[in-house]
Scaffold this motif. Structure first.
Motif, PDB file in Angstrom:
ATOM      1  N   TYR A   1     105.556  40.071  80.186  1.00 15.81           N
ATOM      2  CA  TYR A   1     105.972  40.909  79.062  1.00 15.81           C
ATOM      3  C   TYR A   1     105.171  42.201  79.099  1.00 15.81           C
ATOM      4  CZ  TYR A   1     107.931  36.554  77.349  1.00 15.81           C
ATOM      5  OH  TYR A   1     108.634  35.386  77.241  1.00 15.81           O
ATOM      6  N   GLY A   2     105.817  43.295  78.792  1.00 14.05           N
ATOM      7  CA  GLY A   2     105.132  44.581  78.782  1.00 14.05           C
ATOM      8  C   GLY A   2     104.181  44.756  77.613  1.00 14.05           C
ATOM      9  N   ASP A   3     104.375  43.968  76.551  1.00 11.59           N
ATOM     10  CA  ASP A   3     103.559  44.134  75.353  1.00 11.59           C
ATOM     11  C   ASP A   3     102.687  42.921  75.039  1.00 11.59           C
ATOM     12  OD1 ASP A   3     105.494  42.337  74.585  1.00 11.59           O
ATOM     13  OD2 ASP A   3     106.016  43.361  72.723  1.00 11.59           O
TER      14      ASP A   3
ATOM     15  N   ARG B   1      97.660  38.051  73.265  1.00 14.60           N
ATOM     16  CA  ARG B   1      97.566  39.336  72.572  1.00 14.60           C
ATOM     17  C   ARG B   1      98.913  40.017  72.665  1.00 14.60           C
ATOM     18  NH1 ARG B   1      97.162  44.751  72.779  1.00 14.60           N
ATOM     19  NH2 ARG B   1      95.681  45.768  71.400  1.00 14.60           N
ATOM     20  N   VAL B   2      99.381  40.528  71.524  1.00 13.32           N
ATOM     21  CA  VAL B   2     100.660  41.227  71.444  1.00 13.32           C
ATOM     22  C   VAL B   2     100.398  42.625  70.906  1.00 13.32           C
ATOM     23  CG1 VAL B   2     102.976  41.220  70.435  1.00 13.32           C
ATOM     24  CG2 VAL B   2     101.880  39.051  71.052  1.00 13.32           C
ATOM     25  N   GLU B   3     100.877  43.633  71.631  1.00 14.97           N
ATOM     26  CA  GLU B   3     100.704  45.034  71.240  1.00 14.97           C
ATOM     27  C   GLU B   3     101.620  45.357  70.064  1.00 14.97           C
ATOM     28  OE1 GLU B   3      99.433  48.806  70.953  1.00 14.97           O
ATOM     29  OE2 GLU B   3      98.544  47.317  72.297  1.00 14.97           O
TER      30      GLU B   3
ATOM     31  N   TYR C   1      96.253  39.113  67.765  1.00 15.71           N
ATOM     32  CA  TYR C   1      95.864  38.019  68.646  1.00 15.71           C
ATOM     33  C   TYR C   1      96.396  36.708  68.098  1.00 15.71           C
ATOM     34  CZ  TYR C   1      92.703  41.425  70.621  1.00 15.71           C
ATOM     35  OH  TYR C   1      92.197  42.540  71.228  1.00 15.71           O
ATOM     36  N   VAL C   2      96.737  35.821  68.999  1.00 13.55           N
ATOM     37  CA  VAL C   2      97.135  34.477  68.632  1.00 13.55           C
ATOM     38  C   VAL C   2      96.077  33.551  69.216  1.00 13.55           C
ATOM     39  CG1 VAL C   2      98.903  32.690  68.788  1.00 13.55           C
ATOM     40  CG2 VAL C   2      99.583  35.119  68.709  1.00 13.55           C
ATOM     41  N   HIS C   3      95.387  32.838  68.344  1.00  6.47           N
ATOM     42  CA  HIS C   3      94.376  31.864  68.753  1.00  6.47           C
ATOM     43  C   HIS C   3      94.978  30.475  68.618  1.00  6.47           C
ATOM     44  CE1 HIS C   3      91.168  34.960  67.365  1.00  6.47           C
ATOM     45  NE2 HIS C   3      91.729  35.286  68.510  1.00  6.47           N
ATOM     46  N   PHE C   4      94.829  29.675  69.661  1.00  4.53           N
ATOM     47  CA  PHE C   4      95.443  28.357  69.709  1.00  4.53           C
ATOM     48  C   PHE C   4      94.429  27.258  69.439  1.00  4.53           C
ATOM     49  CE2 PHE C   4      97.882  31.180  72.399  1.00  4.53           C
ATOM     50  CZ  PHE C   4      99.173  30.925  72.011  1.00  4.53           C
ATOM     51  N   THR C   5      94.829  26.276  68.634  1.00  3.04           N
ATOM     52  CA  THR C   5      94.056  25.060  68.422  1.00  3.04           C
ATOM     53  C   THR C   5      94.934  23.908  68.887  1.00  3.04           C
ATOM     54  OG1 THR C   5      92.968  26.038  66.495  1.00  3.04           O
ATOM     55  CG2 THR C   5      92.842  23.644  66.728  1.00  3.04           C
ATOM     56  N   LEU C   6      94.536  23.298  70.001  1.00  4.50           N
ATOM     57  CA  LEU C   6      95.319  22.229  70.618  1.00  4.50           C
ATOM     58  C   LEU C   6      94.419  21.028  70.848  1.00  4.50           C
ATOM     59  CD1 LEU C   6      96.945  24.467  73.366  1.00  4.50           C
ATOM     60  CD2 LEU C   6      98.026  23.744  71.224  1.00  4.50           C
ATOM     61  N   GLU C   7      94.929  19.831  70.575  1.00  6.19           N
ATOM     62  CA  GLU C   7      94.130  18.622  70.775  1.00  6.19           C
ATOM     63  C   GLU C   7      93.798  18.376  72.235  1.00  6.19           C
ATOM     64  OE1 GLU C   7      95.143  14.947  68.926  1.00  6.19           O
ATOM     65  OE2 GLU C   7      95.791  15.951  67.091  1.00  6.19           O
ATOM     66  N   GLU C   8      94.744  18.629  73.118  1.00  5.85           N
ATOM     67  CA  GLU C   8      94.553  18.317  74.528  1.00  5.85           C
ATOM     68  C   GLU C   8      94.547  19.570  75.390  1.00  5.85           C
ATOM     69  OE1 GLU C   8      96.088  14.962  76.261  1.00  5.85           O
ATOM     70  OE2 GLU C   8      96.432  13.892  74.401  1.00  5.85           O
TER      71      GLU C   8
END
Length: 185
Positions: A61-63, A83-85, A127-134
């Motif tokens: 993706y460009g952004d 991260r998304v512009e 920003y997208v921060h991820f919380t994942l169990e695995e």
């Protein structure tokens, strides 16, 4: 010495790295030691004595840029970030939303969890921060897979889908982890 064609091929990745060097902090980090691995790049982020290592995919993706990041001393705790512009500098640092997320590599495990949408004052993206169990299993699958699919549920009936190319992820993540271990006292 690299050829002009090689340098031109790396230019978009270097521009992305320079523009997106801040790992969800208001401060911009210096980037260096950039190396291309397929659709991915690995690099070092520094600010004074602070150092982080990153493996990133910025060509789908460009952004948007997907990255895996580690810090010396805690190399076994990588974090995944998107991260998304937005093309507009943010007025404040805050968590905008927390939504369900699913990630899946090829036809492997569906990794469910949460994603926080975060803005950083002075930054032109979110920003997208991820919380994942695995998350360790997801990273293992990323290193062996071809495509990462992502579904963010912005609202009950409003999914946002993205896919990222994993060509080169194994080499970029392996280099990032090696660099982190080498930098750990």
């Amino acid at each position: 010495m690299s050829s002009p064609v090689t340098r031109l091929a790396l230019l978009p990745a270097l521009l992305i790295a320079l523009g997106l060097a801040a790992p969800a902090q208001a401060t911009t980090f210096n980037t260096g030691d950039v190396e291309a691995q397929g659709a991915w790049h690995s690099l070092t982020l520094t600010l004074g004595e602070e150092r982080h290592f990153r493996a990133m995919e910025g060509q789908s993706y460009g952004d948007s840029l997907l990255s895996v990041n580690v810090t010396p001393g805690v190399c076994d705790l990588p974090w995944l970030e998107l991260r998304v512009e937005l093309d507009e500098h943010q007025a404040e640092s805050r968590t905008v939303n927390r939504v369900p997320v699913d990630l899946r590599v090829d036809h492997e495990t569906i990794h469910g969890g949460w994603a926080e949408f975060v803005t950083v004052r002075g930054d032109s993206g979110f920003y997208v921060h991820f919380t994942l169990e695995e998350q360790p299993l997801l990273l293992e699958e990323m290193r062996a897979g071809e495509t990462l699919r992502l579904r963010l549920m912005r609202a009950e009936d409003d999914p946002w889908f993205m896919t990222f190319d994993l060509d080169g992820a194994e080499a970029a993540i392996a280099r990032m982890l090696r660099q982190c271990q080498d930098a750990t006292p």
